[in-house]
Design a protein around this motif. Structure first.
Motif, PDB file in Angstrom:
ATOM      1  N   PRO A   1       0.813  -1.221   0.000  1.00 14.74           N
ATOM      2  CA  PRO A   1       0.000   0.000   0.000  1.00 14.74           C
ATOM      3  C   PRO A   1       0.849   1.276   0.000  1.00 14.74           C
ATOM      4  O   PRO A   1       0.469   2.271  -0.613  1.00 14.74           O
ATOM      5  N   ALA A   2       1.994   1.231   0.661  1.00 14.69           N
ATOM      6  CA  ALA A   2       2.873   2.406   0.684  1.00 14.69           C
ATOM      7  C   ALA A   2       3.428   2.711  -0.704  1.00 14.69           C
ATOM      8  O   ALA A   2       3.648   3.876  -1.046  1.00 14.69           O
ATOM      9  N   GLU A   3       3.639   1.679  -1.491  1.00  9.30           N
ATOM     10  CA  GLU A   3       4.146   1.873  -2.852  1.00  9.30           C
ATOM     11  C   GLU A   3       3.047   2.374  -3.782  1.00  9.30           C
ATOM     12  O   GLU A   3       3.306   3.130  -4.716  1.00  9.30           O
ATOM     13  N   LEU A   4       1.812   1.978  -3.517  1.00 12.83           N
ATOM     14  CA  LEU A   4       0.684   2.383  -4.358  1.00 12.83           C
ATOM     15  C   LEU A   4       0.169   3.778  -4.025  1.00 12.83           C
ATOM     16  O   LEU A   4      -0.391   4.455  -4.887  1.00 12.83           O
ATOM     17  N   ARG A   5       0.340   4.211  -2.796  1.00 10.06           N
ATOM     18  CA  ARG A   5      -0.233   5.480  -2.328  1.00 10.06           C
ATOM     19  C   ARG A   5       0.135   6.681  -3.212  1.00 10.06           C
ATOM     20  O   ARG A   5      -0.761   7.452  -3.599  1.00 10.06           O
ATOM     21  N   PRO A   6       1.416   6.893  -3.560  1.00  9.48           N
ATOM     22  CA  PRO A   6       1.724   8.066  -4.399  1.00  9.48           C
ATOM     23  C   PRO A   6       1.035   8.021  -5.767  1.00  9.48           C
ATOM     24  O   PRO A   6       0.582   9.056  -6.265  1.00  9.48           O
ATOM     25  N   LEU A   7       0.939   6.833  -6.345  1.00  9.23           N
ATOM     26  CA  LEU A   7       0.255   6.713  -7.633  1.00  9.23           C
ATOM     27  C   LEU A   7      -1.239   6.988  -7.492  1.00  9.23           C
ATOM     28  O   LEU A   7      -1.844   7.653  -8.340  1.00  9.23           O
ATOM     29  N   GLN A   8      -1.843   6.501  -6.412  1.00  9.15           N
ATOM     30  CA  GLN A   8      -3.270   6.737  -6.190  1.00  9.15           C
ATOM     31  C   GLN A   8      -3.549   8.215  -5.929  1.00  9.15           C
ATOM     32  O   GLN A   8      -4.555   8.754  -6.399  1.00  9.15           O
ATOM     33  N   GLU A   9      -2.664   8.877  -5.208  1.00  8.60           N
ATOM     34  CA  GLU A   9      -2.838  10.316  -4.963  1.00  8.60           C
ATOM     35  C   GLU A   9      -2.676  11.100  -6.254  1.00  8.60           C
ATOM     36  O   GLU A   9      -3.424  12.052  -6.506  1.00  8.60           O
ATOM     37  N   ALA A  10      -1.714  10.714  -7.085  1.00 12.06           N
ATOM     38  CA  ALA A  10      -1.533  11.382  -8.374  1.00 12.06           C
ATOM     39  C   ALA A  10      -2.762  11.178  -9.251  1.00 12.06           C
ATOM     40  O   ALA A  10      -3.224  12.121  -9.911  1.00 12.06           O
ATOM     41  N   LEU A  11      -3.295   9.964  -9.254  1.00  9.07           N
ATOM     42  CA  LEU A  11      -4.501   9.682 -10.039  1.00  9.07           C
ATOM     43  C   LEU A  11      -5.667  10.531  -9.557  1.00  9.07           C
ATOM     44  O   LEU A  11      -6.403  11.106 -10.364  1.00  9.07           O
ATOM     45  N   LYS A  12      -5.822  10.647  -8.260  1.00  5.14           N
ATOM     46  CA  LYS A  12      -6.896  11.472  -7.703  1.00  5.14           C
ATOM     47  C   LYS A  12      -6.749  12.930  -8.152  1.00  5.14           C
ATOM     48  O   LYS A  12      -7.714  13.570  -8.572  1.00  5.14           O
ATOM     49  N   ASP A  13      -5.531  13.450  -8.098  1.00  4.16           N
ATOM     50  CA  ASP A  13      -5.286  14.841  -8.501  1.00  4.16           C
ATOM     51  C   ASP A  13      -5.518  15.056  -9.991  1.00  4.16           C
ATOM     52  O   ASP A  13      -6.133  16.045 -10.400  1.00  4.16           O
TER      53      ASP A  13
END
Length: 78
Positions: free
Chosen positions: A32-44
């Motif tokens: 989840p820590a590795e996915l979090r930055p990608l998920q935040e970028a996708l949200k933005d």
């Protein structure tokens, strides 16, 4: 300069690429820590895409637009 509609298309493509990358990493067992930055970028990226898509049609969101900004009132401003 690109038109607003052209930029919306580019943001949609970026969203799709990010979503596919997240799915690939999940399938590979990413943490989840590795996915979090990608998920935040996708949200933005999706938020900006939605803002641009309805720029002339819907009210602006204060999360991604300068809606409701107020100037500071202090005596030492020049």
């Amino acid at each position: 300069m690109a038109s607003m509609k052209e930029l919306v298309l580019e943001y949609r493509k970026a969203s799709a690429r990010l979503a596919m990358r997240i799915a690939e990493k999940k399938a590979a067992g990413a943490s989840p820590a590795e996915l979090r930055p990608l998920q935040e970028a996708l949200k933005d990226v999706r938020a900006v895409q939605r803002l641009m898509d309805g720029y002339y049609d819907i009210p602006r969101s204060p999360d991604v637009a300068a809606v409701g900004w107020r100037a500071r009132r202090v005596s030492d401003d020049h």
